[in-house]
Motif scaffolding. Sequence first.
Motif, PDB file in Angstrom:
ATOM      1  N   ASP A  40       0.812  -1.209   0.000  1.00  9.67           N
ATOM      2  CA  ASP A  40       0.000   0.000   0.000  1.00  9.67           C
ATOM      3  C   ASP A  40       0.850   1.266   0.000  1.00  9.67           C
ATOM      4  OD1 ASP A  40      -2.219  -1.575  -0.012  1.00  9.67           O
ATOM      5  OD2 ASP A  40      -2.834  -1.168   2.053  1.00  9.67           O
ATOM      6  N   HIS A  49       0.938   4.521  -2.444  1.00  7.37           N
ATOM      7  CA  HIS A  49       0.778   5.843  -1.842  1.00  7.37           C
ATOM      8  C   HIS A  49       1.946   6.749  -2.248  1.00  7.37           C
ATOM      9  CE1 HIS A  49      -0.490   8.579   1.502  1.00  7.37           C
ATOM     10  NE2 HIS A  49      -1.652   7.957   1.350  1.00  7.37           N
ATOM     11  N   HIS A  50       3.151   6.236  -2.133  1.00  6.91           N
ATOM     12  CA  HIS A  50       4.341   7.004  -2.489  1.00  6.91           C
ATOM     13  C   HIS A  50       4.347   7.370  -3.974  1.00  6.91           C
ATOM     14  CE1 HIS A  50       6.047   6.957   1.381  1.00  6.91           C
ATOM     15  NE2 HIS A  50       7.248   6.458   1.125  1.00  6.91           N
ATOM     16  N   GLN A 106       1.978   8.106  -5.938  1.00  8.07           N
ATOM     17  CA  GLN A 106       1.179   9.292  -6.243  1.00  8.07           C
ATOM     18  C   GLN A 106       1.862  10.568  -5.767  1.00  8.07           C
ATOM     19  OE1 GLN A 106      -2.575  10.811  -4.324  1.00  8.07           O
ATOM     20  NE2 GLN A 106      -3.457   9.908  -6.170  1.00  8.07           N
ATOM     21  N   ALA A 107       2.521  10.524  -4.620  1.00  5.90           N
ATOM     22  CA  ALA A 107       3.248  11.706  -4.147  1.00  5.90           C
ATOM     23  C   ALA A 107       4.327  12.095  -5.144  1.00  5.90           C
ATOM     24  CB  ALA A 107       3.865  11.429  -2.772  1.00  5.90           C
ATOM     25  N   HIS A 141     -11.158  12.540   0.667  1.00  6.76           N
ATOM     26  CA  HIS A 141      -9.821  13.058   0.431  1.00  6.76           C
ATOM     27  C   HIS A 141      -9.274  12.607  -0.909  1.00  6.76           C
ATOM     28  CE1 HIS A 141      -9.228  14.949   4.296  1.00  6.76           C
ATOM     29  NE2 HIS A 141      -9.774  13.887   4.842  1.00  6.76           N
ATOM     30  N   GLY A 201      -8.220   9.680  -4.122  1.00  7.44           N
ATOM     31  CA  GLY A 201      -7.239   8.623  -4.306  1.00  7.44           C
ATOM     32  C   GLY A 201      -7.008   8.395  -5.765  1.00  7.44           C
ATOM     33  N   HIS A 202      -5.820   7.887  -6.105  1.00  8.32           N
ATOM     34  CA  HIS A 202      -5.487   7.698  -7.503  1.00  8.32           C
ATOM     35  C   HIS A 202      -4.588   6.495  -7.640  1.00  8.32           C
ATOM     36  CE1 HIS A 202      -4.866   8.738 -11.658  1.00  8.32           C
ATOM     37  NE2 HIS A 202      -3.572   8.807 -11.482  1.00  8.32           N
ATOM     38  N   MET A 222      -5.080  10.179  -0.316  1.00  3.06           N
ATOM     39  CA  MET A 222      -4.664  10.255  -1.711  1.00  3.06           C
ATOM     40  C   MET A 222      -5.603  11.148  -2.510  1.00  3.06           C
ATOM     41  SD  MET A 222      -3.373   6.348  -2.467  1.00  3.06           S
ATOM     42  CE  MET A 222      -2.728   6.755  -4.093  1.00  3.06           C
ATOM     43  N   SER A 270      -7.736  12.375  -5.879  1.00 10.18           N
ATOM     44  CA  SER A 270      -8.531  11.715  -6.909  1.00 10.18           C
ATOM     45  C   SER A 270      -7.979  12.052  -8.295  1.00 10.18           C
ATOM     46  CB  SER A 270      -9.993  12.161  -6.818  1.00 10.18           C
ATOM     47  OG  SER A 270     -10.095  13.541  -7.129  1.00 10.18           O
ATOM     48  N   HIS A 277      -2.165  14.097   1.805  1.00 11.66           N
ATOM     49  CA  HIS A 277      -1.428  12.878   1.452  1.00 11.66           C
ATOM     50  C   HIS A 277      -0.503  12.451   2.586  1.00 11.66           C
ATOM     51  CE1 HIS A 277       0.831  10.137  -1.234  1.00 11.66           C
ATOM     52  NE2 HIS A 277      -0.219  10.225  -2.016  1.00 11.66           N
ATOM     53  N   GLY A 284      -0.343   9.147   4.954  1.00  9.69           N
ATOM     54  CA  GLY A 284       0.890   8.369   5.016  1.00  9.69           C
ATOM     55  C   GLY A 284       1.398   8.187   6.435  1.00  9.69           C
TER      56      GLY A 284
END
Length: 243
Positions: free
Chosen positions: A59, A63-64, A66-67, A142, A144-145, A164, A166, A192, A196
């Motif tokens: 996960d 998550h990373h 997308q950042a 919030h 997510g992508h 995350m 969208s 984000h 995290g």
Amino acid sequence: MERRKTRRVRRAAGAAVALALLFAGAATVASARGDGDGAGAGDARVPGASSADAGFARDMAVHHQQAIEMSFIVRDRTDDEDVRRLAYDIANTQANQRGMLLGWLDLWELPKVAPGGEQPMAWMADTGGHEHGGTDAGGAEHGGHGSGGSEAGSGADGVLMAGMASRSELARLDRLDGERAEVFFLQLMTDHHKGGVAMAEACASLCSVPAEQRLARGMVEGQQSELGLMRDMLVEREAEPRP
């Protein structure tokens, strides 16, 4: 004038955090391989596919990613030195951490896709009986992508995990310029980082591999520091984090 004064402080703090995380990350690779603390790919304590260790690695890698994507977007939408430097630090640090997380999954011979259709962040359900995030309404609010892989499934408008952005938010960021892009990036990245930090704190409590716990604690420290920097940068732009 005030903005210039704070830039030097942020530059030193940001560089220190990035270097500390990179050195800490390099030190954890050997121990996760089993070269230091007996948690390597051939050890009996190698985590299972549905463990918190594997879930966090899968996960957080998504998550990373997308950042990293958001950081590259804002780098091309503004000429502000501070924002571009912050974006570079985030992209560089999180790309290195993402590589370690995916590398551990390879070393443990575990899949990068959750087994049996397991939902993103399901491994966090054991944190004192409280689930963190996921694809519920709070996570969807919030955004997510799914950029960077399909490891964590999908949700409304690409929502995967709490914090995350969208797909529509990423598209909006890519349309903005100058200070408007800076403010929206800082707001999105604040959300984000909060998501995290919650994930990393859960791993620090639930993960069984000491090297991964150490990396998670480093993520908490680094991202909390960056949250403070981003709060100050928003204030300078007469803005604030989203509710």
